[in-house]
Scaffold this active site. Structure first.
Site, PDB file in Angstrom:
ATOM      1  CG  ASP A  15      -1.983   1.459   1.194  1.00 23.86           C
ATOM      2  OD1 ASP A  15      -2.920   1.096   0.749  1.00 23.86           O
ATOM      3  OD2 ASP A  15      -1.439   2.309   1.846  1.00 23.86           O
ATOM      4  CE1 TYR A  43       0.954   7.688   2.538  1.00 29.97           C
ATOM      5  CE2 TYR A  43       1.306   5.304   1.877  1.00 29.97           C
ATOM      6  CZ  TYR A  43       0.526   6.207   2.480  1.00 29.97           C
ATOM      7  OH  TYR A  43      -0.487   5.817   3.297  1.00 29.97           O
ATOM      8  CE  LYS A  72      -3.727   4.796   0.390  1.00 31.61           C
ATOM      9  NZ  LYS A  72      -2.105   4.519   0.905  1.00 31.61           N
ATOM     10  CG  HIS A  90      -4.088   9.889   0.218  1.00 31.01           C
ATOM     11  ND1 HIS A  90      -2.940   9.712   0.167  1.00 31.01           N
ATOM     12  CD2 HIS A  90      -4.195   9.435   1.711  1.00 31.01           C
ATOM     13  CE1 HIS A  90      -2.216   9.378   0.965  1.00 31.01           C
ATOM     14  NE2 HIS A  90      -3.016   9.258   2.093  1.00 31.01           N
TER      15      HIS A  90
END
Ligand code: A2P
Length: 273
Positions: A44, A49, A74, A107
Site C-alpha cells: 500500500d 508517500y 492514491k 486519499h
C-alpha cells in the site's frame, strides 16, 4: 496469504504492507523485498508517500510476476483542488513502472470535491489501467454522496482504525454497502502506547503471541484488512504470522472496551492540507 473478495469480484490479500514514511529509496526497496520474501503480496503506497518508484523497483527485482501482487496507490488532495486526475494517475503508473494498478484510491475527501473526484475516478477505471477504485478516509456522508450518483461503488474505504479508535459505525456502514475496510496505522503508527496496553498484553500472553499480532488478528476477525508498516524483517514476519490462532469472544469484548473516541491522525472533517 488468504484473500478477501471485493464487490467487483477481484481478490485482495488480507494483510498488506504499509510503506508510509519509507523515504530513502534503497532502504525502501530492501524493506519491500524483504516483505515479499516473507510472503507479502499486497503493498500500500500513495503519491504522497513519494516512494512509488521504490515499490515498483522492489517488485521488479523480486523476480515474481506482476500479477502475483496487489498494489494500491492514491491520488493526493492537491490534484482534486487544482490538478488533472487522469494525469496524476498516469504519473503514479509511470513512477511504479507498471502497466496497471490494482487499486487506486482517493486519499482524502476534499471539501466540495468528493463528487467530481469520483466522476474522475470512474473515467480512470474505464481506461482499463486500474482494476479497482476506492476511497480513503471517507466518512459516511461522503460515501452516501458517492452512492447517490448511482455509479461505481468504491471497493474499499481505507481508514484509521485501531483498538483505541474502532470506527464501529463506519465499519457497519461499509459492511452493509459492500465496501471492504482497510486499516491504516493499525498498530498505532508508533505514536501512542497501544502495543503496551495492559489488556492487549494479557490477551497476547494468553495466546503466546505479541500485542501487535493480537491487534492484527482482531482486525481480521472484524473483516478488516490491516496494513501494518514495518521495515524490519523480524517484525514483518511477526505481522503476518496471525493465521494460527483465534481471539475468543471475551478477548473481542475486552478489546472493544479500549475505544477512546480519539483519532491519532488527521481528521477527515477538516481536510485543509
Ligand atoms: P518498524 O518499521 O521499525 O518495524 P503502523 O503500521 O501502525 O503505522 O505502525 C508502524 C510502526 O510500528 C513502525 O514504527 C514500525 O516500526 C512499528 N512496528 C511494526 N510492526 C511492529 C511489531 N510487530 N511490533 C512492534 N512494533 C512494530
Amino acid at each position: 496469504m488468504l484473500t478477501i473478495r471485493l464487490n467487483n469480484g477481484k481478490e485482495m490479500p488480507q494483510i498488506g504492507l504499509g510503506v508510509f514514511r519509507m523515504h530513502e529509496e534503497q532502504a525502501a526497496i530492501e524493506a519491500i523485498k524483504s516483505a515479499v520474501g516473507i510472503g507479502y503480496r499486497h503493498i500500500d503506497t500513495a503519491a504522497y508517500y513519494e516512494n512509488e518508484a521504490a515499490v515498483g523497483k522492489a517488485i521488479a527485482q523480486s523476480g515474481l510476476a506482476r500479477e502475483t501482487f496487489f498494489v494500491t496507490t492514491k491520488m493526493w488532495n492537491d490534484v482534486q483542488r487544482n490538478g488533472v486526475p487522469m494525469q496524476a494517475f498516469e504519473k503514479s503508473l509511470q513512477q511504479l513502472g507498471f502497466e496497471y494498478i490494482d487499486l487506486y484510491l482517493v486519499h482524502w475527501p476534499v471539501e466540495g470535491k468528493v463528487i467530481n473526484t469520483w466522476h474522475s475516478m470512474e473515467k480512470i477505471l474505464q481506461t482499463g489501467k486500474v482494476k479497482s477504485i476506492g476511497v480513503s478516509n471517507h466518512r459516511i456522508c461522503d460515501l452516501e454522496a458517492i452512492k447517490a450518483l448511482g455509479g461505481t461503488i468504491p471497493v474499499v474505504n481505507q481508514i484509521e482504525l485501531t483498538p483505541y479508535f474502532q470506527q464501529e459505525e463506519l465499519l457497519a456502514y461499509c459492511k452493509a454497502n459492500g465496501i471492504a475496510v482497510q486499516a491504516w496505522g493499525p498498530l498505532g503508527s508508533g505514536k501512542n502506547n497501544l502495543l503496551q496496553e495492559p489488556a492487549l498484553l494479557r490477551i497476547a500472553q494468553k495466546h503466546g503471541k505479541s500485542t501487535a499480532q493480537v491487534v492484527l488478528r482482531w482486525n481480521l476477525q472484524r473483516g478488516v484488512t490491516p496494513l501494518p508498516k514495518s521495515a524490519n524483517p523480524a517484525r514483518q514476519k511477526e505481522n503476518v504470522n496471525v493465521f494460527d490462532f483465534r481471539l475468543d469472544e471475551q478477548d473481542m469484548k475486552d478489546i472493544a472496551k479500549l475505544e477512546t473516541g480519539k483519532r491519532q491522525g488527521f481528521d477527515p472533517n477538516c481536510v485543509d492540507f
